[in-house]
Motif scaffolding. Structure first.
Motif, short mmCIF file in Angstrom:
data_model
loop_
_atom_site.label_atom_id
_atom_site.label_comp_id
_atom_site.label_asym_id
_atom_site.label_seq_id
_atom_site.Cartn_x
_atom_site.Cartn_y
_atom_site.Cartn_z
N ASN A 93 30.81 -9.30 15.50
CA ASN A 93 31.18 -9.31 14.08
C ASN A 93 30.04 -8.78 13.21
O ASN A 93 30.25 -7.95 12.34
CB ASN A 93 31.58 -10.73 13.67
CG ASN A 93 31.70 -10.85 12.16
OD1 ASN A 93 30.73 -11.19 11.48
ND2 ASN A 93 32.86 -10.57 11.62
N HIS A 99 33.65 -3.56 8.64
CA HIS A 99 34.62 -4.54 8.12
C HIS A 99 34.23 -5.07 6.75
O HIS A 99 35.07 -5.65 6.05
CB HIS A 99 34.78 -5.70 9.11
CG HIS A 99 33.70 -6.74 9.02
ND1 HIS A 99 32.52 -6.69 9.71
CD2 HIS A 99 33.62 -7.87 8.28
CE1 HIS A 99 31.78 -7.74 9.41
NE2 HIS A 99 32.41 -8.48 8.54
N HIS A 104 35.80 -8.48 3.21
CA HIS A 104 35.15 -9.34 2.22
C HIS A 104 35.16 -8.63 0.86
O HIS A 104 34.09 -8.40 0.28
CB HIS A 104 33.69 -9.63 2.60
CG HIS A 104 33.48 -10.13 3.99
ND1 HIS A 104 33.93 -11.35 4.43
CD2 HIS A 104 32.82 -9.58 5.05
CE1 HIS A 104 33.57 -11.52 5.70
NE2 HIS A 104 32.90 -10.47 6.10
N ASP A 227 34.32 -14.63 8.67
CA ASP A 227 33.73 -14.02 9.86
C ASP A 227 33.94 -14.87 11.11
O ASP A 227 34.07 -14.34 12.21
CB ASP A 227 32.24 -13.74 9.63
CG ASP A 227 32.03 -12.49 8.77
OD1 ASP A 227 32.90 -11.60 8.81
OD2 ASP A 227 31.02 -12.42 8.05
FE LIG Z 1 31.54 -10.18 7.72
#
Ligand SMILES: [Fe+2]
Ligand code: FES
Length: 245
Positions: A93, A99, A104, A227
């Motif tokens: 992650n 991402h 987010h 996450d």
């Molecule tokens: Fe993240």
């Protein structure tokens, strides 16, 4: 009592030793009451305990602590969370910079990955470099360049190299809490944010570190809520054979 915390005033003295009345530990005044303590290391932000046999790895003398801004010019805050996944899922992650703005959107915008490991094959080219804007308040954003590297198998460090707060680091440590073989694995995420800034105002902010820390922790908590969902799903997909990772 150093064993489980019984009040020693309820103990009795026998042959010169204070005997705990919960499980009979005899304290004779020697440093560890006959126990062998685990080696510990306090790096100023995190305290490490070395569990030699449990880890199943050749122990190091000291943990690998990434370079951080000097304590007198920075504010540190630590957030801890535990998820049902393996350390590799947390590391995956953290090493997926793409991402950030998608997943987010409340924290990041205008994200582009400007370099990936191996792109230039030059020295120091073992990290992801990311240009991103942090959302601070309303429409106010702070553009920075951040570089992600993995100095150890379960540690990812993000360092701000340009822009506001250059020199600040976020180090994420993924520590297995239960072995993978025993049902669902549990992994602790311990994340230290060490923030610094050249701005004059930062010295002022530093003096209000007790106020700043809860805000830094709250920001980390929000990101890690998402996450950890990512890391836990990654583990479940692997467990079910639906993801090769
Ligand atoms: Fe993240
Ligand atoms: S708490 Fe004292 S011996 Fe266990």
């Amino acid at each position: 009592c150093p064993h489980l915390g019984a009040p020693l005033r309820g103990g009795s003295v026998r042959c010169g030793s204070l005997v705990c009345h919960w499980h009979g530990l005899a304290l004779d005044g020697s440093p560890f009451a006959g126990w062998e303590p685990y080696p510990v290391h306090d790096d100023g932000v995190l305290v490490w305990v070395r569990l030699d046999a449990v880890g199943g790895e050749e122990p190091l003398d000291r943990p690998v602590v990434p370079e951080r801004p000097a304590p007198e010019g920075s504010v540190a805050a630590v957030h801890t969370a535990v998820g049902t996944c393996e350390p590799q899922d947390v590391v995956a992650n953290r090493l997926d910079p793409w991402h950030g703005a998608w997943f987010h959107p409340y924290s990041f915008t205008d994200l582009s990955v400007v370099r990936a490991p191996g792109d230039t094959a030059g020295p120091g080219d073992d990290g992801f470099a990311v240009d991103v804007s942090f959302k601070v308040w309303g429409r106010a954003v702070v553009p920075v360049r951040a570089v992600f590297t993995a100095p150890g198998p379960r540690t990812v460090v993000m360092r701000i190299t340009d822009g506001e707060g250059a020199g600040s680091v976020v180090e994420t440590h993924a520590t297995p809490v239960t072995p993978a073989l025993r049902g669902a694995p549990r992994t602790a995420v311990v994340e230290a944010v060490v923030a610094t800034s050249d701005r004059r105002g930062f010295a002022l902010a530093r003096s209000s570190a007790p106020l700043l820390r809860p805000l830094m922790r709250a920001a980390a908590r929000r990101l890690w809520r998402d996450d950890l969902a990512y890391a836990e799903r990654r583990w479940r997909l692997r467990r079910d054979g639906r993801f090769p990772g």
